[in-house]
Design a protein around this motif. Structure first.
Motif, PDB file in Angstrom:
ATOM      1  N   ILE A   9       6.303 -22.754  55.717  1.00  9.03           N
ATOM      2  CA  ILE A   9       5.080 -23.368  55.857  1.00  9.03           C
ATOM      3  C   ILE A   9       3.861 -22.363  55.234  1.00  9.03           C
ATOM      4  O   ILE A   9       3.043 -22.782  54.344  1.00  9.03           O
ATOM      5  N   PHE A  10       4.293 -21.161  55.640  1.00  6.21           N
ATOM      6  CA  PHE A  10       3.275 -20.083  54.826  1.00  6.21           C
ATOM      7  C   PHE A  10       3.437 -20.061  53.531  1.00  6.21           C
ATOM      8  O   PHE A  10       2.445 -20.076  52.860  1.00  6.21           O
ATOM      9  N   TYR A  11       4.893 -20.131  52.939  1.00  5.42           N
ATOM     10  CA  TYR A  11       4.981 -20.309  51.516  1.00  5.42           C
ATOM     11  C   TYR A  11       4.247 -21.225  50.872  1.00  5.42           C
ATOM     12  O   TYR A  11       3.632 -21.314  49.603  1.00  5.42           O
ATOM     13  N   PHE A  12       4.514 -22.774  51.558  1.00  5.03           N
ATOM     14  CA  PHE A  12       3.935 -23.916  50.903  1.00  5.03           C
ATOM     15  C   PHE A  12       2.357 -23.646  50.874  1.00  5.03           C
ATOM     16  O   PHE A  12       1.846 -23.992  49.793  1.00  5.03           O
ATOM     17  N   LEU A  13       1.939 -23.238  52.098  1.00  2.00           N
ATOM     18  CA  LEU A  13       0.335 -23.016  51.900  1.00  2.00           C
ATOM     19  C   LEU A  13      -0.118 -22.230  51.034  1.00  2.00           C
ATOM     20  O   LEU A  13      -1.211 -22.408  50.445  1.00  2.00           O
ATOM     21  N   THR A  14       0.597 -21.017  50.895  1.00  2.00           N
ATOM     22  CA  THR A  14       0.216 -19.887  50.011  1.00  2.00           C
ATOM     23  C   THR A  14       0.151 -20.646  48.405  1.00  2.00           C
ATOM     24  O   THR A  14      -0.693 -20.106  47.695  1.00  2.00           O
ATOM     25  N   VAL A  15       1.368 -21.396  47.880  1.00  2.00           N
ATOM     26  CA  VAL A  15       1.132 -21.884  46.822  1.00  2.00           C
ATOM     27  C   VAL A  15       0.164 -22.874  46.457  1.00  2.00           C
ATOM     28  O   VAL A  15      -0.589 -22.798  45.405  1.00  2.00           O
ATOM     29  N   VAL A  16      -0.203 -23.895  47.630  1.00  2.00           N
ATOM     30  CA  VAL A  16      -1.284 -24.702  47.648  1.00  2.00           C
ATOM     31  C   VAL A  16      -2.676 -24.084  47.013  1.00  2.00           C
ATOM     32  O   VAL A  16      -3.206 -24.382  46.374  1.00  2.00           O
ATOM     33  N   LEU A  17      -2.902 -23.281  48.149  1.00  2.00           N
ATOM     34  CA  LEU A  17      -4.033 -22.335  48.141  1.00  2.00           C
ATOM     35  C   LEU A  17      -4.199 -21.700  46.588  1.00  2.00           C
ATOM     36  O   LEU A  17      -5.127 -21.587  46.112  1.00  2.00           O
ATOM     37  N   ALA A  18      -3.125 -20.942  46.214  1.00  2.00           N
ATOM     38  CA  ALA A  18      -3.095 -20.346  45.064  1.00  2.00           C
ATOM     39  C   ALA A  18      -3.512 -21.227  43.923  1.00  2.00           C
ATOM     40  O   ALA A  18      -4.138 -20.610  42.881  1.00  2.00           O
ATOM     41  N   THR A  19      -2.809 -22.157  43.851  1.00  2.00           N
ATOM     42  CA  THR A  19      -3.183 -23.199  42.613  1.00  2.00           C
ATOM     43  C   THR A  19      -4.440 -23.636  42.757  1.00  2.00           C
ATOM     44  O   THR A  19      -4.836 -24.384  41.399  1.00  2.00           O
ATOM     45  N   ARG A  20      -5.338 -23.374  43.541  1.00  2.00           N
ATOM     46  CA  ARG A  20      -6.589 -23.896  43.477  1.00  2.00           C
ATOM     47  C   ARG A  20      -7.621 -22.940  42.575  1.00  2.00           C
ATOM     48  O   ARG A  20      -8.512 -23.366  42.245  1.00  2.00           O
ATOM     49  N   THR A  21      -6.970 -21.628  42.340  1.00  2.00           N
ATOM     50  CA  THR A  21      -7.646 -20.724  41.661  1.00  2.00           C
ATOM     51  C   THR A  21      -6.959 -20.573  40.029  1.00  2.00           C
ATOM     52  O   THR A  21      -5.986 -20.967  39.815  1.00  2.00           O
ATOM     53  N   ASP A  22      -7.838 -20.442  39.052  1.00  2.00           N
ATOM     54  CA  ASP A  22      -7.458 -20.351  37.989  1.00  2.00           C
ATOM     55  C   ASP A  22      -6.234 -19.476  37.657  1.00  2.00           C
ATOM     56  O   ASP A  22      -5.221 -19.590  36.800  1.00  2.00           O
ATOM     57  N   ILE A  23      -6.506 -18.069  38.004  1.00  2.00           N
ATOM     58  CA  ILE A  23      -5.264 -17.204  37.850  1.00  2.00           C
ATOM     59  C   ILE A  23      -3.912 -17.679  38.507  1.00  2.00           C
ATOM     60  O   ILE A  23      -2.779 -17.548  38.217  1.00  2.00           O
ATOM     61  N   GLY A  24      -4.078 -18.041  39.900  1.00  2.00           N
ATOM     62  CA  GLY A  24      -2.866 -18.648  40.586  1.00  2.00           C
ATOM     63  C   GLY A  24      -2.299 -19.749  39.771  1.00  2.00           C
ATOM     64  O   GLY A  24      -1.036 -19.788  39.809  1.00  2.00           O
ATOM     65  N   LYS A  25      -3.240 -20.544  39.199  1.00  2.00           N
ATOM     66  CA  LYS A  25      -2.485 -21.811  38.771  1.00  2.00           C
ATOM     67  C   LYS A  25      -1.719 -21.422  37.433  1.00  2.00           C
ATOM     68  O   LYS A  25      -0.661 -21.937  37.010  1.00  2.00           O
ATOM     69  N   LYS A  26      -2.383 -20.449  36.794  1.00  2.00           N
ATOM     70  CA  LYS A  26      -1.741 -19.901  35.433  1.00  2.00           C
ATOM     71  C   LYS A  26      -0.519 -19.240  35.816  1.00  2.00           C
ATOM     72  O   LYS A  26       0.608 -19.525  35.025  1.00  2.00           O
ATOM     73  N   ILE A  27      -0.480 -18.366  36.871  1.00  2.00           N
ATOM     74  CA  ILE A  27       0.812 -17.795  37.232  1.00  2.00           C
ATOM     75  C   ILE A  27       2.085 -18.546  37.583  1.00  2.00           C
ATOM     76  O   ILE A  27       3.002 -18.399  37.172  1.00  2.00           O
ATOM     77  N   LEU A  28       1.604 -19.657  38.644  1.00  2.00           N
ATOM     78  CA  LEU A  28       2.695 -20.467  38.795  1.00  2.00           C
ATOM     79  C   LEU A  28       2.963 -21.749  38.242  1.00  2.00           C
ATOM     80  O   LEU A  28       4.080 -22.247  38.392  1.00  2.00           O
TER      81      LEU A  28
END
Length: 393
Positions: free
Chosen positions: A286-305
């Motif tokens: 669940i930590f990994y799931f939330l990490t990805v969801v929260l990261a994809t809300r940022t431009d850099i996170g979305k670009k990396i993932l």
């Protein structure tokens, strides 16, 4: 109304990214079992090189029991999406989801017995029928059932393991498995296809016949958590739930660290390793799931993932492709390298092949609506031939 599979425009990108991430984690855990008799050895004593032990421990902490549980969460989440879309078409949810599970079961049996023994699809297909029985429960009830399925068996089994440890004393259980280690090494490295198939069935049975209840107890809670999350609209109302997500992210992070590291700051034994997987696995998932969801809300996170979404869209095909390729590489009917690889070099293979899968998957989704196995799964579920190739000019 005619049954039809989910269309491209209906997909949730964050869900595909998490699926792609889960496929990478599953690959990391599965790789050693492609080239070594993992079922019957203590990895920390079987390999002695420092870099191999480092890789073994890193995967144990970061990936073991974290990613098949993450995929179980996604399976539960996807179930609710499936039921909503089938119901919107005034079609029978039990009929079409049952067909979906039966097709998955057939794929899983072929995978486990003719490609690689470590299949998880059979378990998902069997346990998936439980979701049909509880599909109308509220998210809150589903969440409480999931928590009960994590903590009640954990308390009971922990007590049983403590008694087992007292009864066995200092006996090393792996000593009794040395014959199975030699058998695996010999057959997978030198046996015929049918000898290897027999060994695959033996290995699958060794884990699943007596241990199915333990595997089901790891999978089912995550089904409930995923279904509850989907019913609560986790990925459709992200902004409204940011506060909850951040609190849950912190709680699952602390639980994951506490229990995934438990055998390392106390003592490695049956009890600590069970707690490591039984609580640390779901918490880290669940930590990994939330990490990805929260990261994809940022431009850099979305670009990396974002590249992971291509693998995620073809998750079933990519999961099976890993098994096909590396059973061929390591078994005698392929390159016959079984028993000659170590975890460090296995890690390099994972990185290299996963990058290859990202590139090929991106090319594929630009040309086709579905991966080959996804298309087959949908065709079997709906009894139609979904459109496969995109009209690309």
């Amino acid at each position: 109304m005619q049954a039809a599979p989910i269309q491209e425009r209906e997909r949730i990108v964050a869900l595909d990214i998490v699926r792609g991430f889960a496929i990478l984690g599953i690959f990391l855990v599965n790789m050693p079992s492609f080239f070594a008799p993992i079922l019957y050895i203590n990895q920390n004593s079987y390999w002695t090189d420092t870099k191999d032990i480092f890789v073994v421990n890193a995967i144990d902490i970061m990936a073991q029991a974290s990613f098949y549980t993450l995929f179980s969460f996604l399976f539960g989440y996807g179930f609710i999406i499936f039921t909503k879309r089938v119901a919107e078409k005034n079609l029978s949810v039990p009929k079409y989801f049952s067909k979906r599970l039966i097709v998955l079961l057939i794929i899983g049996i072929l995978h486990a017995f003719f490609i690689w023994h470590g299949d998880i699809l059979i378990t998902y297909a069997i346990c998936g029928f439980v979701l049909l029985l509880v599909r109308n429960l509220s998210p809150k009830v589903m969440m409480w059932i999931g928590l009960s399925l994590v903590f009640v068996p954990t308390i009971l089994l922990s007590s049983l393991l403590m008694l087992t440890m007292l009864a066995l004393g200092g006996i090393d259980p792996y000593v009794q498995l040395e014959g199975l280690v030699e058998q695996s090494l010999n057959i997978y490295a030198n046996g015929s296809f049918w000898e290897i198939t027999s060994q695959r069935i033996f290995d699958w049975s060794y884990v699943n016949v007596s241990g199915f209840i333990f595997i089901a107890l790891a999978v089912l809670p995550m089904f409930f958590f995923g279904a509850a999350a989907a019913k609560s609209g986790w990925l459709t109302n992200v902004e409204d739930k940011l506060g909850i997500f951040r609190k849950l992210w912190l709680i699952t992070f602390m639980l994951a660290v506490m229990f995934k590291l438990l055998p390392y700051y106390t003592e490695k034994n049956y009890l600590t390793e069970y707690l490591q997987d039984g609580i640390g696995g779901p918490a880290s998932a669940i930590f990994y799931f939330l990490t990805v969801v929260l990261a994809t809300r940022t431009d850099i996170g979305k670009k990396i993932l974002s590249p992971l979404q291509y693998v995620g869209k073809l998750s079933l095909s990519n999961y099976l492709l890993q098994s096909v390729v590396f059973s061929t590489v390591f078994y005698s009917y392929g390159l016959g390298l079984y028993g000659s690889f170590t975890p460090f070099y296995g890690l390099l293979l994972v990185i290299g092949f996963y990058i290859f899968q990202v590139v090929v998957s991106k090319f594929w989704v630009n040309k086709f609506y579905y991966g080959p196995m996804e298309w087959l799964w949908r065709a079997g579920t709906y009894g139609i031939r979904p459109k496969f190739k995109k009209d690309v000019s």
